[in-house]
Design a protein around this motif. Structure first.
Motif, PDB file in Angstrom:
ATOM      1  N   PRO A   1       0.797  -1.233   0.000  1.00  0.00           N
ATOM      2  CA  PRO A   1       0.000   0.000   0.000  1.00  0.00           C
ATOM      3  C   PRO A   1       0.826   1.278   0.000  1.00  0.00           C
ATOM      4  CG  PRO A   1      -0.044  -1.029   2.162  1.00  0.00           C
ATOM      5  CD  PRO A   1       0.608  -2.008   1.242  1.00  0.00           C
ATOM      6  N   VAL A   2       1.992   1.276   0.639  1.00  0.00           N
ATOM      7  CA  VAL A   2       2.792   2.502   0.689  1.00  0.00           C
ATOM      8  C   VAL A   2       3.316   2.840  -0.709  1.00  0.00           C
ATOM      9  CG1 VAL A   2       4.755   3.660   1.762  1.00  0.00           C
ATOM     10  CG2 VAL A   2       3.388   2.045   3.094  1.00  0.00           C
ATOM     11  N   ASN A   3       3.798   1.829  -1.428  1.00  0.00           N
ATOM     12  CA  ASN A   3       4.213   2.052  -2.817  1.00  0.00           C
ATOM     13  C   ASN A   3       3.031   2.567  -3.640  1.00  0.00           C
ATOM     14  OD1 ASN A   3       5.598  -0.672  -1.788  1.00  0.00           O
ATOM     15  ND2 ASN A   3       7.077   0.435  -3.040  1.00  0.00           N
ATOM     16  N   GLY A   4       1.877   1.920  -3.451  1.00  0.00           N
ATOM     17  CA  GLY A   4       0.702   2.291  -4.217  1.00  0.00           C
ATOM     18  C   GLY A   4       0.236   3.704  -3.948  1.00  0.00           C
ATOM     19  N   SER A   5       0.425   4.174  -2.724  1.00  0.00           N
ATOM     20  CA  SER A   5      -0.014   5.536  -2.398  1.00  0.00           C
ATOM     21  C   SER A   5       0.750   6.576  -3.206  1.00  0.00           C
ATOM     22  CB  SER A   5       0.157   5.805  -0.894  1.00  0.00           C
ATOM     23  OG  SER A   5       1.516   5.993  -0.553  1.00  0.00           O
ATOM     24  N   ILE A   6       2.018   6.297  -3.495  1.00  0.00           N
ATOM     25  CA  ILE A   6       2.824   7.214  -4.305  1.00  0.00           C
ATOM     26  C   ILE A   6       2.534   7.010  -5.788  1.00  0.00           C
ATOM     27  CG2 ILE A   6       5.174   7.861  -4.953  1.00  0.00           C
ATOM     28  CD1 ILE A   6       6.070   7.024  -2.154  1.00  0.00           C
ATOM     29  N   LEU A   7       2.513   5.759  -6.213  1.00  0.00           N
ATOM     30  CA  LEU A   7       2.322   5.450  -7.628  1.00  0.00           C
ATOM     31  C   LEU A   7       0.997   5.982  -8.155  1.00  0.00           C
ATOM     32  CD1 LEU A   7       3.544   3.972 -10.075  1.00  0.00           C
ATOM     33  CD2 LEU A   7       2.341   1.908  -9.301  1.00  0.00           C
ATOM     34  N   PHE A   8      -0.061   5.892  -7.325  1.00  0.00           N
ATOM     35  CA  PHE A   8      -1.389   6.317  -7.769  1.00  0.00           C
ATOM     36  C   PHE A   8      -1.854   7.608  -7.102  1.00  0.00           C
ATOM     37  CE2 PHE A   8      -1.215   1.643  -8.127  1.00  0.00           C
ATOM     38  CZ  PHE A   8      -1.348   1.540  -9.510  1.00  0.00           C
TER      39      PHE A   8
ATOM     40  N   GLN B   1     -17.929   2.421   6.401  1.00  0.00           N
ATOM     41  CA  GLN B   1     -17.040   1.292   6.172  1.00  0.00           C
ATOM     42  C   GLN B   1     -16.881   0.995   4.683  1.00  0.00           C
ATOM     43  OE1 GLN B   1     -15.554  -0.485   8.938  1.00  0.00           O
ATOM     44  NE2 GLN B   1     -16.249   1.440   9.825  1.00  0.00           N
ATOM     45  N   THR B   2     -17.498   1.794   3.835  1.00  0.00           N
ATOM     46  CA  THR B   2     -17.404   1.562   2.400  1.00  0.00           C
ATOM     47  C   THR B   2     -16.842   2.794   1.704  1.00  0.00           C
ATOM     48  OG1 THR B   2     -19.653   2.332   2.005  1.00  0.00           O
ATOM     49  CG2 THR B   2     -19.364  -0.015   2.433  1.00  0.00           C
ATOM     50  N   GLN B   3     -16.254   2.567   0.558  1.00  0.00           N
ATOM     51  CA  GLN B   3     -15.681   3.665  -0.212  1.00  0.00           C
ATOM     52  C   GLN B   3     -15.668   3.238  -1.668  1.00  0.00           C
ATOM     53  OE1 GLN B   3     -11.801   5.042   1.086  1.00  0.00           O
ATOM     54  NE2 GLN B   3     -11.210   5.490  -0.999  1.00  0.00           N
ATOM     55  N   GLU B   4     -16.083   4.127  -2.539  1.00  0.00           N
ATOM     56  CA  GLU B   4     -16.070   3.789  -3.948  1.00  0.00           C
ATOM     57  C   GLU B   4     -14.700   4.016  -4.546  1.00  0.00           C
ATOM     58  OE1 GLU B   4     -19.104   5.981  -5.878  1.00  0.00           O
ATOM     59  OE2 GLU B   4     -20.749   4.995  -4.816  1.00  0.00           O
ATOM     60  N   ASN B   5     -14.395   3.256  -5.595  1.00  0.00           N
ATOM     61  CA  ASN B   5     -13.164   3.426  -6.367  1.00  0.00           C
ATOM     62  C   ASN B   5     -11.898   3.221  -5.550  1.00  0.00           C
ATOM     63  OD1 ASN B   5     -14.719   4.199  -8.670  1.00  0.00           O
ATOM     64  ND2 ASN B   5     -14.898   6.259  -7.811  1.00  0.00           N
ATOM     65  N   TYR B   6     -11.952   2.358  -4.546  1.00  0.00           N
ATOM     66  CA  TYR B   6     -10.733   2.104  -3.794  1.00  0.00           C
ATOM     67  C   TYR B   6      -9.865   1.107  -4.552  1.00  0.00           C
ATOM     68  CZ  TYR B   6     -13.035  -2.173  -2.063  1.00  0.00           C
ATOM     69  OH  TYR B   6     -13.668  -3.377  -1.968  1.00  0.00           O
ATOM     70  N   LEU B   7      -8.566   1.105  -4.204  1.00  0.00           N
ATOM     71  CA  LEU B   7      -7.596   0.268  -4.897  1.00  0.00           C
ATOM     72  C   LEU B   7      -7.131  -0.896  -4.034  1.00  0.00           C
ATOM     73  CD1 LEU B   7      -5.223   2.959  -6.481  1.00  0.00           C
ATOM     74  CD2 LEU B   7      -7.063   1.698  -7.616  1.00  0.00           C
ATOM     75  N   TYR B   8      -6.818  -2.002  -4.690  1.00  0.00           N
ATOM     76  CA  TYR B   8      -6.072  -3.104  -4.084  1.00  0.00           C
ATOM     77  C   TYR B   8      -4.712  -3.075  -4.754  1.00  0.00           C
ATOM     78  CZ  TYR B   8      -4.621  -7.830  -2.816  1.00  0.00           C
ATOM     79  OH  TYR B   8      -3.921  -8.900  -2.318  1.00  0.00           O
ATOM     80  N   TYR B   9      -3.634  -3.034  -3.952  1.00  0.00           N
ATOM     81  CA  TYR B   9      -2.323  -2.939  -4.610  1.00  0.00           C
ATOM     82  C   TYR B   9      -1.269  -3.832  -3.953  1.00  0.00           C
ATOM     83  CZ  TYR B   9       1.812  -1.379  -6.961  1.00  0.00           C
ATOM     84  OH  TYR B   9       2.956  -1.375  -7.714  1.00  0.00           O
ATOM     85  N   SER B  10      -0.714  -4.713  -4.777  1.00  0.00           N
ATOM     86  CA  SER B  10       0.476  -5.481  -4.447  1.00  0.00           C
ATOM     87  C   SER B  10       1.460  -5.266  -5.586  1.00  0.00           C
ATOM     88  CB  SER B  10       0.153  -6.975  -4.285  1.00  0.00           C
ATOM     89  OG  SER B  10      -0.658  -7.190  -3.137  1.00  0.00           O
ATOM     90  N   ARG B  11       2.689  -4.977  -5.238  1.00  0.00           N
ATOM     91  CA  ARG B  11       3.709  -4.577  -6.218  1.00  0.00           C
ATOM     92  C   ARG B  11       3.879  -5.620  -7.328  1.00  0.00           C
ATOM     93  NH1 ARG B  11       9.374  -5.210  -5.390  1.00  0.00           N
ATOM     94  NH2 ARG B  11       8.888  -5.771  -3.243  1.00  0.00           N
TER      95      ARG B  11
ATOM     96  N   ARG C   1       6.487   9.450 -10.615  1.00  0.00           N
ATOM     97  CA  ARG C   1       5.820   8.665  -9.578  1.00  0.00           C
ATOM     98  C   ARG C   1       6.400   7.257  -9.472  1.00  0.00           C
ATOM     99  NH1 ARG C   1       0.766   7.967 -11.089  1.00  0.00           N
ATOM    100  NH2 ARG C   1       0.584   9.448 -12.814  1.00  0.00           N
ATOM    101  N   LYS C   2       6.768   6.657 -10.598  1.00  0.00           N
ATOM    102  CA  LYS C   2       7.382   5.330 -10.553  1.00  0.00           C
ATOM    103  C   LYS C   2       8.726   5.371  -9.834  1.00  0.00           C
ATOM    104  CE  LYS C   2       5.282   3.062 -14.577  1.00  0.00           C
ATOM    105  NZ  LYS C   2       5.528   2.423 -15.889  1.00  0.00           N
ATOM    106  N   VAL C   3       9.533   6.374 -10.149  1.00  0.00           N
ATOM    107  CA  VAL C   3      10.839   6.495  -9.484  1.00  0.00           C
ATOM    108  C   VAL C   3      10.653   6.680  -7.983  1.00  0.00           C
ATOM    109  CG1 VAL C   3      12.898   7.942  -9.252  1.00  0.00           C
ATOM    110  CG2 VAL C   3      12.031   7.356 -11.536  1.00  0.00           C
ATOM    111  N   LYS C   4       9.719   7.563  -7.585  1.00  0.00           N
ATOM    112  CA  LYS C   4       9.485   7.826  -6.163  1.00  0.00           C
ATOM    113  C   LYS C   4       8.880   6.624  -5.448  1.00  0.00           C
ATOM    114  CE  LYS C   4       9.259  11.479  -4.285  1.00  0.00           C
ATOM    115  NZ  LYS C   4      10.153  12.164  -3.317  1.00  0.00           N
ATOM    116  N   ALA C   5       8.008   5.883  -6.150  1.00  0.00           N
ATOM    117  CA  ALA C   5       7.280   4.780  -5.515  1.00  0.00           C
ATOM    118  C   ALA C   5       8.156   3.575  -5.212  1.00  0.00           C
ATOM    119  CB  ALA C   5       6.108   4.355  -6.400  1.00  0.00           C
TER     120      ALA C   5
END
Length: 231
Positions: free
Chosen positions: A107-114, A178-188, A206-210
């Motif tokens: 998730p931390v990588n994903g927060s930067i990438l997206f 407890q719900t949110q639309e358009n949320y992401l699931y992210y594994s590198r 963003r890729k370099v930073k992530a």
């Protein structure tokens, strides 16, 4: 009654475990993934723990341990909570994102990438992956110049804050949605770390930073008619 609660800590990170020790909670057992940061810190501080190298080992240990609250931080195994949970027991997990957004392993990588908000969540565990009801959340400020390794540390520290907040509210589920639309699931994934000529400048940045930590660095793909190579 609260002071008599028996805690069982399971995982690979030390941040929440350290907070629980500082709070003088009754931690009856630590189960640490072998060679993890948690195992190394407990060993350094001469705190007894059980090394875990497989899901089977952990399940057997849970079955024979007397506890009221199991706390998981960085545990690599999905637990069959419904089968394991005894009456009046709680299974709590710390996750490094603002669930339900950014479920998954990275998730931390994903927060930067997206370009998503980031923080930590304390939630009840169920049989799914990061799907239990939310108890507490602590957001983390993601400054654009903040390096990935430091962001990791800040989010993991926020996990300890989220646990302490959850503890003081007796682990009661939050009233927030407890719900949110358009949320992401992210594994590198490897392709996410690959920079191509089709990427915009913003996406390259963003890729370099992530992935700017050892073992994760983004790479550049060079194509010609004869061959493809990476730098």
């Amino acid at each position: 009654m609260k002071e008599k609660q028996k805690f069982f800590f399971v995982g690979a990170r030390f941040y929440c475990a350290e907070r629980m020790l500082e709070m003088h909670l009754n931690v009856v057992k630590f189960a640490a993934v072998e060679n993890s940061f948690l195992a190394n810190e407990l060993k350094k501080r001469k705190i007894d723990y059980v090394p875990i190298s497989s899901k089977k080992d952990l399940l057997e240990l849970i079955e024979k341990t007397d506890f009221d609250v199991l706390v998981s931080e960085g545990c690599p195994y999905i637990l069959p909570v419904t089968e394991l949970k005894k009456e009046n027991q709680l299974f709590i997990n710390l996750h490094p994102s603002l669930l339900p957004d950014l479920k998954g392993r990275s998730p931390v990588n994903g927060s930067i990438l997206f370009d998503r908000p980031i923080g930590a969540t304390c939630h009840l565990m169920d049989d799914g992956i990061d799907t239990g009801a939310i108890i507490s959340q602590v957001p983390v400020c993601k400054h654009p110049d903040l390096p990935l390794d430091l962001l990791y540390q800040l989010v993991f520290m926020a996990e300890a804050d989220a646990f302490e907040e959850a503890y003081h509210k007796n682990f009661e589920v939050s009233e927030q949605s407890q719900t949110q639309e358009n949320y992401l699931y992210y594994s590198r994934k490897r392709e996410d770390q690959l920079i191509t000529g089709e990427d915009s400048l913003d996406l390259i940045f963003r890729k370099v930073k992530a992935f700017q930590v050892e073992g994760q660095y983004a790479t550049i793909e060079l194509r010609s008619e004869e061959h493809t190579s990476e730098l």
